[in-house]
Write an enzyme that holds these catalytic residues in place. Structure first.
Site, PDB file in Angstrom:
ATOM      1  N   ASP A  18       1.008  -1.400   0.099  1.00 36.76           N
ATOM      2  CA  ASP A  18       0.409  -0.107  -0.195  1.00 36.76           C
ATOM      3  C   ASP A  18       0.910   1.240  -0.214  1.00 36.76           C
ATOM      4  OD1 ASP A  18      -2.640   0.414  -0.540  1.00 36.76           O
ATOM      5  OD2 ASP A  18      -3.425   0.440   2.098  1.00 36.76           O
ATOM      6  N   LYS A 156      -7.036   0.257   5.112  1.00 30.69           N
ATOM      7  CA  LYS A 156      -6.747  -1.426   4.732  1.00 30.69           C
ATOM      8  C   LYS A 156      -7.616  -2.593   3.910  1.00 30.69           C
ATOM      9  CE  LYS A 156      -5.195  -6.264   7.930  1.00 30.69           C
ATOM     10  NZ  LYS A 156      -5.405  -6.646   8.432  1.00 30.69           N
ATOM     11  N   ASP A 180      -1.008 -10.959   7.969  1.00 33.83           N
ATOM     12  CA  ASP A 180      -0.485  -9.452   8.010  1.00 33.83           C
ATOM     13  C   ASP A 180       0.832  -9.242   7.451  1.00 33.83           C
ATOM     14  OD1 ASP A 180      -2.065  -7.502   8.785  1.00 33.83           O
ATOM     15  OD2 ASP A 180      -2.013  -7.379  10.662  1.00 33.83           O
ATOM     16  N   ASP A 322     -11.521  -5.676  10.477  1.00 29.28           N
ATOM     17  CA  ASP A 322     -11.579  -6.676  10.579  1.00 29.28           C
ATOM     18  C   ASP A 322     -12.659  -7.460  11.252  1.00 29.28           C
ATOM     19  OD1 ASP A 322     -10.363  -5.320  12.710  1.00 29.28           O
ATOM     20  OD2 ASP A 322      -8.492  -7.222  13.178  1.00 29.28           O
TER      21      ASP A 322
END
Ligand SMILES: O=c1ccn([C@@H]2O[C@H](COP(=O)(O)OP(=O)(O)O[C@H]3O[C@H](CO)[C@@H](O)[C@H](O)[C@H]3O)[C@@H](O)[C@H]2O)c(=O)[nH]1
Ligand SMILES: [Mn+2]
Length: 440
Positions: A18, A156, A180, A322
């Site tokens: 990213d 994310k 991750d 999440d």
């Protein structure tokens, strides 16, 4: 890449960068070159510790073979560290014209981490690339999705949705492991464990994900900031496993691709048929058409006027994508499984300074409250979708930040009252109940 998985050619590893950095691409090119030695080394010597860094810091048997591979690993590490120190990939680190072309993508005018076109780079191609013993290698693909200042990137969750789509176009595997970058795999048999659940016909129709607990290495003995979070990652998850299943905790989780496209009984259609979860890709990943489509689905405006982030993929609207995604999947009727083998499946980094702990807690608190006070709040929406007990578990997380109020009061009020001579706790003799207890 070094998982015990057969046939290895069916495995594809996607990396989302990213930050859009040529340094990350360089590190992965180096990793791909090292992997053709490392994979057969692990296979032939039955290595369990397959993260090279963890292996070389364990008590491994020293012989000429291990010395040779350690040397290779160390020299790869030094090359990467040198490049990072210089802040750019110099010509002496570039081996051929092809690599040069890959890196020039990062030097176009106006390229910054917040503003750049999408970059999709195939570093290893299964079926073509072989290790030094002639065995096939898995696919290894680098992705940096397009970013510009005028389109929201959704942090994310946005990065994960771009990954979902690009992997859909290129290989479209039905099971996805989400990991991750601050975690490594600690057990080569983990995919088998997860697959056992997915292959269970009684679980399959509603099973969305299999969550492994977050475990950490390099915990300091006292863990003074209580970062291990045993309650969150182990105890609560085990309890919820007895109901509809644990929450998704952002990493160490195997998903079924279908779960990102609507509830078990109704399918949410993506714009292009290539993204349907049952679509079979029959073109090589380097084919021109595949590359064109991969860039297209990784572009900023692909999601415009679509349900990505609301009904499809990882959900937008909370900093804890999440928790929010897992919760919404459970609201849709999906179930999950908690799998906690004796040998931790994954090990990760933990925040070790006060600053890191505070900023992580702040991020989590803001994200959870965003869900608590949204139209999908567990108090209103959740309770209707998943029943009282399961919803209670989810509400416990969403409203967790509110604990900060009594904790702060408890931390300050006794000292203040002590200094001002005010009594706030009842005196023993004043309370009848103590007398009653004594009598008992
Ligand atoms: O804009 C962003 C921000 C983060 N990340 C990635 O997100 C991951 C997690 O970030 P990290 O800094 O490690 O956050 P933690 O606080 O340790 O993460 C915990 O909390 C997050 C939010 O709930 C979850 O996403 C994580 O999986 C969970 O480990 C990393 O791989 C990052 O590269 C992105 O890709 N894009
Ligand atoms: Mn982390």
């Amino acid at each position: 890449m070094a998982y015990d998985y057969y046939p290895i050619e069916k495995l594809s590893v996607y990396l989302s960068d990213d930050g859009g950095s040529e340094l990350t691409l360089f590190a992965f090119m180096e990793a791909a070159k090292f992997a053709v030695y490392w994979l057969p080394f692990c296979r032939e010597n039955n290595i369990i510790e397959r993260c090279p860094d963890a292996y070389f810091s364990s008590s491994y048997t020293e012989n000429s073979e291990t010395q040779k591979i350690k040397l290779m690993y160390e020299s790869m590490k030094t090359r990467i560290e040198n490049v990072i120190e210089r802040g750019k990939v110099d010509e002496d680190y570039i081996n051929n014209d092809e690599e040069l072309q890959d890196f020039t993508k990062f030097s176009i005018a106006g390229f910054t981490r917040h503003n750049h076109p999408s970059i999709v780079q195939v570093l290893l191609e299964s079926g073509k690339d072989k290790d030094i013993t002639g065995h096939g290698m898995p696919n290894l693909i680098y992705l940096s999705r397009e970013k510009n200042k005028s389109s929201p990137h959704h942090f994310k969750a946005g990065a994960l949705n771009a990954l979902l789509r690009v992997s859909g176009i290129m290989t479209n595997a039905p099971i996805i492991l989400k990991l991750d970058c601050d975690m490594y795999s600690n057990d080569p048999s983990t995919p088998q464990r997860a697959l056992c659940y997915f292959l269970d016909q009684t679980l399959w129709p509603k099973l969305a994900f299999v969550q492994f607990p977050q475990c950490f290495h390099e915990l300091n003995e006292a863990d003074i900031y209580a970062s291990e979070m045993k309650g969150l990652f182990h105890t609560n998850a085990m309890g919820m496993d007895g109901l509809s299943g644990p929450n998704y905790v952002g990493t160490g989780c195997f998903f079924r691709r279908r779960a990102f496209f609507g509830c078990p009984s109704s399918f949410e259609q993506p714009k292009i048929p290539e993204l349907f979860p049952d679509h079979v890709v029959n073109k090589p990943i380097q084919a021109h058409e595949i590359s064109r489509q991969a860039h297209y689905v990784a572009s900023c405006n692909y999601e415009d006027e679509s349900t990505w982030g609301s009904k499809m993929g990882f959900r937008y609207g909370s900093l804890v994508e999440d928790y929010y995604t897992g919760y919404r999947l459970q609201c849709e009727g999906w179930k999950s499984i908690f799998c906690s083998p004796k040998r931790p499946a994954f090990l990760g980094d933990i925040p070790i300074s006060l600053y890191e702990v505070v900023s992580q807690n702040k991020r989590w608190s803001v994200g959870l409250l965003e869900v608590a006070f949204s139209k999908y709040s567990p108090l209103t929406f959740g309770v209707r979708s998943m029943g009282f007990v399961m919803d209670h578990c989810n509400a416990h997380y969403a409203f967790w930040p509110i604990w900060s109020i009594p904790i702060i009061l408890y931390a300050f009020i006794p000292q203040l009252t002590l200094l001002n001579g005010v009594t706030i706790f009842p005196k023993r003799s004043n309370v009848e109940i103590f007398g009653d207890f004594e009598k008992c």
